[in-house]
Design a protein around this motif. Structure first.
Motif, PDB file in Angstrom:
ATOM      1  N   GLN A  25       1.292  -3.580   6.168  1.00 13.93           N
ATOM      2  CA  GLN A  25       0.047  -2.888   6.285  1.00 13.93           C
ATOM      3  C   GLN A  25      -1.183  -3.537   5.748  1.00 13.93           C
ATOM      4  OE1 GLN A  25      -0.464   0.954   4.340  1.00 13.93           O
ATOM      5  NE2 GLN A  25      -1.476   1.788   6.459  1.00 13.93           N
ATOM      6  N   LEU A  26      -2.071  -3.586   6.571  1.00  6.96           N
ATOM      7  CA  LEU A  26      -3.487  -4.494   5.977  1.00  6.96           C
ATOM      8  C   LEU A  26      -4.125  -4.046   4.879  1.00  6.96           C
ATOM      9  CD1 LEU A  26      -5.213  -6.997   6.685  1.00  6.96           C
ATOM     10  CD2 LEU A  26      -6.765  -5.287   8.055  1.00  6.96           C
ATOM     11  N   SER A  27      -4.128  -4.627   3.801  1.00  7.61           N
ATOM     12  CA  SER A  27      -4.908  -3.885   2.462  1.00  7.61           C
ATOM     13  C   SER A  27      -6.147  -4.450   2.293  1.00  7.61           C
ATOM     14  CB  SER A  27      -3.905  -4.407   1.101  1.00  7.61           C
ATOM     15  OG  SER A  27      -3.696  -5.632   1.045  1.00  7.61           O
ATOM     16  N   GLN A  28      -6.644  -5.864   2.789  1.00  5.26           N
ATOM     17  CA  GLN A  28      -7.848  -6.134   2.585  1.00  5.26           C
ATOM     18  C   GLN A  28      -8.036  -7.353   3.674  1.00  5.26           C
ATOM     19  OE1 GLN A  28      -8.457  -7.949  -1.397  1.00  5.26           O
ATOM     20  NE2 GLN A  28      -8.713  -5.896  -2.367  1.00  5.26           N
ATOM     21  N   VAL A  29      -9.384  -7.361   3.683  1.00  3.31           N
ATOM     22  CA  VAL A  29     -10.093  -8.620   4.555  1.00  3.31           C
ATOM     23  C   VAL A  29     -10.948  -9.280   3.752  1.00  3.31           C
ATOM     24  CG1 VAL A  29     -11.053  -9.473   6.446  1.00  3.31           C
ATOM     25  CG2 VAL A  29      -9.423  -7.449   6.878  1.00  3.31           C
ATOM     26  N   GLN A  30     -10.832 -10.451   3.490  1.00  2.00           N
ATOM     27  CA  GLN A  30     -11.841 -11.154   2.705  1.00  2.00           C
ATOM     28  C   GLN A  30     -12.375 -12.490   3.665  1.00  2.00           C
ATOM     29  OE1 GLN A  30      -9.874 -12.770  -0.704  1.00  2.00           O
ATOM     30  NE2 GLN A  30      -9.206 -10.825  -1.431  1.00  2.00           N
TER      31      GLN A  30
ATOM     32  N   ILE B 227      -9.554 -14.042   5.874  1.00  3.71           N
ATOM     33  CA  ILE B 227      -8.258 -13.707   5.376  1.00  3.71           C
ATOM     34  C   ILE B 227      -7.790 -12.491   5.321  1.00  3.71           C
ATOM     35  CG2 ILE B 227      -6.498 -14.235   3.414  1.00  3.71           C
ATOM     36  CD1 ILE B 227      -8.636 -16.226   2.218  1.00  3.71           C
ATOM     37  N   MET B 228      -6.723 -12.293   6.097  1.00  2.00           N
ATOM     38  CA  MET B 228      -6.002 -10.744   6.119  1.00  2.00           C
ATOM     39  C   MET B 228      -4.963 -10.519   5.185  1.00  2.00           C
ATOM     40  SD  MET B 228      -6.141 -10.403  10.280  1.00  2.00           S
ATOM     41  CE  MET B 228      -5.881  -8.597  10.507  1.00  2.00           C
ATOM     42  N   ILE B 229      -4.873  -9.761   4.210  1.00  3.76           N
ATOM     43  CA  ILE B 229      -3.880  -9.554   3.292  1.00  3.76           C
ATOM     44  C   ILE B 229      -3.184  -8.416   3.550  1.00  3.76           C
ATOM     45  CG2 ILE B 229      -3.571  -9.433   0.761  1.00  3.76           C
ATOM     46  CD1 ILE B 229      -5.973 -10.866   0.312  1.00  3.76           C
ATOM     47  N   PHE B 230      -1.627  -8.410   3.624  1.00  2.00           N
ATOM     48  CA  PHE B 230      -0.789  -7.182   3.970  1.00  2.00           C
ATOM     49  C   PHE B 230       0.161  -7.069   2.998  1.00  2.00           C
ATOM     50  CE2 PHE B 230      -2.431  -8.694   8.109  1.00  2.00           C
ATOM     51  CZ  PHE B 230      -2.603  -7.763   8.874  1.00  2.00           C
ATOM     52  N   GLY B 231       0.133  -5.813   2.618  1.00  2.00           N
ATOM     53  CA  GLY B 231       1.341  -5.303   1.531  1.00  2.00           C
ATOM     54  C   GLY B 231       2.369  -4.674   2.522  1.00  2.00           C
ATOM     55  N   GLU B 232       3.500  -4.662   1.807  1.00  2.00           N
ATOM     56  CA  GLU B 232       4.636  -3.860   2.592  1.00  2.00           C
ATOM     57  C   GLU B 232       4.184  -2.315   2.678  1.00  2.00           C
ATOM     58  OE1 GLU B 232       8.859  -4.152   1.826  1.00  2.00           O
ATOM     59  OE2 GLU B 232       8.376  -6.004   0.479  1.00  2.00           O
ATOM     60  N   PHE B 233       4.430  -1.931   4.027  1.00  2.00           N
ATOM     61  CA  PHE B 233       3.961  -0.481   4.104  1.00  2.00           C
ATOM     62  C   PHE B 233       4.520   0.443   3.243  1.00  2.00           C
ATOM     63  CE2 PHE B 233       4.174   3.298   6.878  1.00  2.00           C
ATOM     64  CZ  PHE B 233       2.921   3.674   6.754  1.00  2.00           C
ATOM     65  N   ASP B 234       3.864   1.305   2.592  1.00  2.00           N
ATOM     66  CA  ASP B 234       4.193   2.476   1.833  1.00  2.00           C
ATOM     67  C   ASP B 234       4.455   3.775   2.581  1.00  2.00           C
ATOM     68  OD1 ASP B 234       5.103   4.432  -0.205  1.00  2.00           O
ATOM     69  OD2 ASP B 234       3.524   3.938  -1.524  1.00  2.00           O
ATOM     70  N   TYR B 235       5.568   4.281   2.900  1.00  2.00           N
ATOM     71  CA  TYR B 235       6.126   5.356   3.767  1.00  2.00           C
ATOM     72  C   TYR B 235       5.616   6.697   3.171  1.00  2.00           C
ATOM     73  CZ  TYR B 235       8.071   2.187   6.942  1.00  2.00           C
ATOM     74  OH  TYR B 235       8.470   1.330   8.071  1.00  2.00           O
ATOM     75  N   ARG B 236       5.252   6.593   1.664  1.00  2.00           N
ATOM     76  CA  ARG B 236       5.024   7.939   1.019  1.00  2.00           C
ATOM     77  C   ARG B 236       3.697   8.523   1.555  1.00  2.00           C
ATOM     78  NH1 ARG B 236       6.182   6.039  -4.907  1.00  2.00           N
ATOM     79  NH2 ARG B 236       4.821   4.104  -4.131  1.00  2.00           N
TER      80      ARG B 236
ATOM     81  N   LEU C  26     -10.096   4.130   1.755  1.00  2.00           N
ATOM     82  CA  LEU C  26     -10.238   5.104   2.997  1.00  2.00           C
ATOM     83  C   LEU C  26      -9.715   6.241   2.797  1.00  2.00           C
ATOM     84  CD1 LEU C  26      -8.502   2.303   5.766  1.00  2.00           C
ATOM     85  CD2 LEU C  26     -10.879   2.866   5.397  1.00  2.00           C
ATOM     86  N   ASN C  27      -9.738   7.280   3.583  1.00  2.00           N
ATOM     87  CA  ASN C  27      -9.383   8.585   3.099  1.00  2.00           C
ATOM     88  C   ASN C  27      -8.146   8.477   3.835  1.00  2.00           C
ATOM     89  OD1 ASN C  27      -8.692  11.313   3.516  1.00  2.00           O
ATOM     90  ND2 ASN C  27     -10.899  11.837   3.776  1.00  2.00           N
ATOM     91  N   LYS C  28      -7.175   8.762   3.072  1.00  2.00           N
ATOM     92  CA  LYS C  28      -5.548   8.545   3.436  1.00  2.00           C
ATOM     93  C   LYS C  28      -5.347   9.876   4.000  1.00  2.00           C
ATOM     94  CE  LYS C  28      -4.902   5.013   1.086  1.00  2.00           C
ATOM     95  NZ  LYS C  28      -4.655   3.765   1.728  1.00  2.00           N
ATOM     96  N   GLU C  29      -5.845  11.034   4.360  1.00  2.00           N
ATOM     97  CA  GLU C  29      -5.599  12.114   5.041  1.00  2.00           C
ATOM     98  C   GLU C  29      -5.744  11.553   6.605  1.00  2.00           C
ATOM     99  OE1 GLU C  29      -7.172  16.575   6.205  1.00  2.00           O
ATOM    100  OE2 GLU C  29      -8.046  15.421   4.651  1.00  2.00           O
ATOM    101  N   PHE C  30      -6.803  10.750   6.905  1.00  2.00           N
ATOM    102  CA  PHE C  30      -6.838  10.427   8.304  1.00  2.00           C
ATOM    103  C   PHE C  30      -6.270   8.758   8.663  1.00  2.00           C
ATOM    104  CE2 PHE C  30     -10.376  13.210   7.160  1.00  2.00           C
ATOM    105  CZ  PHE C  30     -10.023  14.033   8.139  1.00  2.00           C
ATOM    106  N   PHE C  31      -6.350   7.932   7.590  1.00  2.00           N
ATOM    107  CA  PHE C  31      -6.008   6.632   7.873  1.00  2.00           C
ATOM    108  C   PHE C  31      -4.828   6.103   6.827  1.00  2.00           C
ATOM    109  CE2 PHE C  31     -10.522   6.974   8.290  1.00  2.00           C
ATOM    110  CZ  PHE C  31     -10.722   6.880   9.762  1.00  2.00           C
ATOM    111  N   ASN C  32      -3.637   6.887   6.655  1.00  2.00           N
ATOM    112  CA  ASN C  32      -2.468   6.412   6.095  1.00  2.00           C
ATOM    113  C   ASN C  32      -1.876   5.571   6.581  1.00  2.00           C
ATOM    114  OD1 ASN C  32      -0.873   6.734   3.709  1.00  2.00           O
ATOM    115  ND2 ASN C  32       0.403   7.703   4.932  1.00  2.00           N
ATOM    116  N   ASP C  33      -1.621   5.350   7.900  1.00  2.00           N
ATOM    117  CA  ASP C  33      -0.815   4.411   8.549  1.00  2.00           C
ATOM    118  C   ASP C  33      -1.294   3.685   9.684  1.00  2.00           C
ATOM    119  OD1 ASP C  33      -1.481   6.433  10.373  1.00  2.00           O
ATOM    120  OD2 ASP C  33       0.666   6.923  11.150  1.00  2.00           O
ATOM    121  N   ILE C  34      -2.504   3.256   9.335  1.00  2.00           N
ATOM    122  CA  ILE C  34      -3.150   2.347  10.252  1.00  2.00           C
ATOM    123  C   ILE C  34      -3.024   0.848  10.057  1.00  2.00           C
ATOM    124  CG2 ILE C  34      -4.915   4.106  10.852  1.00  2.00           C
ATOM    125  CD1 ILE C  34      -6.865   2.399   9.472  1.00  2.00           C
TER     126      ILE C  34
END
Length: 263
Positions: A143-148, A254-263, A161-169
């Protein structure tokens, strides 16, 4: 049914147009990027454990550990440039000091002296390429965490971001030549190709075409798809997936991705 088919087709046309857009001219050093490591001689210690990463966006990270009874580690970063004679100049972003290396083929870097000349010594000053294993990337959802941008300025930060609306984008996963994931809010998939020197390119993608209620701050879905369509390199840095790309103005990103957290 016709409306659904039209939406899918329209999404595919949109992303195909993105991926066929003119890409910036890549530097001649693209195939030489990667991480090089080795232990070089030291005047007052057992050696300097050195790891140098040359990124496709012309930035570098240098980590040097002096092997003493109490090891000392120094890290630096900045820009790197390659000359026609295959030598590499590192310029520290803070101190502005320069270090010099020279390629021996594409898999070895040899440290040079402070004037950029070969070191007259029988000792070994060579760093060898570390092989990045793309298997580490596959089988996971990122999952994308940052763009630099090239200056290190953060233009998108998922933590804000508001996790209520953008948790899994803005996710991506790779499976035998095909990438897939979720934008905001549309699902997409696209073939990809790996090349030498951690190069990567995407072919035209297909996506659904739903309307989102809200747009994520800092990066809308169209911008996300545009960045993906212009990816030219990848790397793994501190267990994060890094994709190198350019924006609509051909400025490096630079697009930086971390492993997606399903919680």
């Amino acid at each position: 049914m016709k409306k659904v088919l039209f939406a899918v087709f329209a999404g595919a046309v949109l992303l195909a147009a993105c991926s066929t857009a003119t890409k910036t001219t890549q530097p001649i050093n693209n195939e030489y990027t990667g991480t090089f490591a080795g232990v070089v001689p030291c005047a007052d210690c057992a050696g300097i454990n050195t790891e140098l990463t040359l990124n496709p966006d012309s930035t570098y990270q240098l980590r040097e550990t002096y092997l003493k009874d109490a090891p000392q580690t120094f890290s630096s970063k900045g820009k790197w440039m390659q000359s026609d004679d295959q030598s590499v100049t590192l310029k520290d972003s803070k101190t502005k000091t320069k270090n010099y290396y020279a390629f021996n083929g594409k898999d070895e870097l040899k440290k040079l002296d402070m004037q950029g000349k070969p070191i007259d010594s029988d000792f070994n000053y060579t760093l060898k390429r570390k092989t990045q294993d793309f298997n580490f990337v596959q089988g996971k959802v990122w999952q994308l965490s940052q763009v630099q941008n090239a200056a290190g300025q953060i233009t998108f930060d998922s933590s804000k971001l508001n996790k209520e609306f953008f948790n899994d984008i803005y996710t991506i996963q790779f499976d035998n030549g095909r990438a897939s994931g979720k934008g905001s809010p549309n699902r997409y998939n696209a073939p990809y190709t790996l090349g030498g020197g951690n190069n990567m390119t995407f072919q035209p993608a297909a996506a659904t075409l739903m309307l989102g209620i809200r747009e994520p701050e800092g990066l809308n879905e169209h911008g996300f798809f545009q960045l993906l369509s212009k990816v030219y390199g990848w790397d793994i840095i501190k267990n994060q997936l890094v994709l190198y790309t350019v924006n609509d103005n051909n400025e490096k990103q630079i697009m930086i991705f971390g492993e997606f957290d399903y919680r």
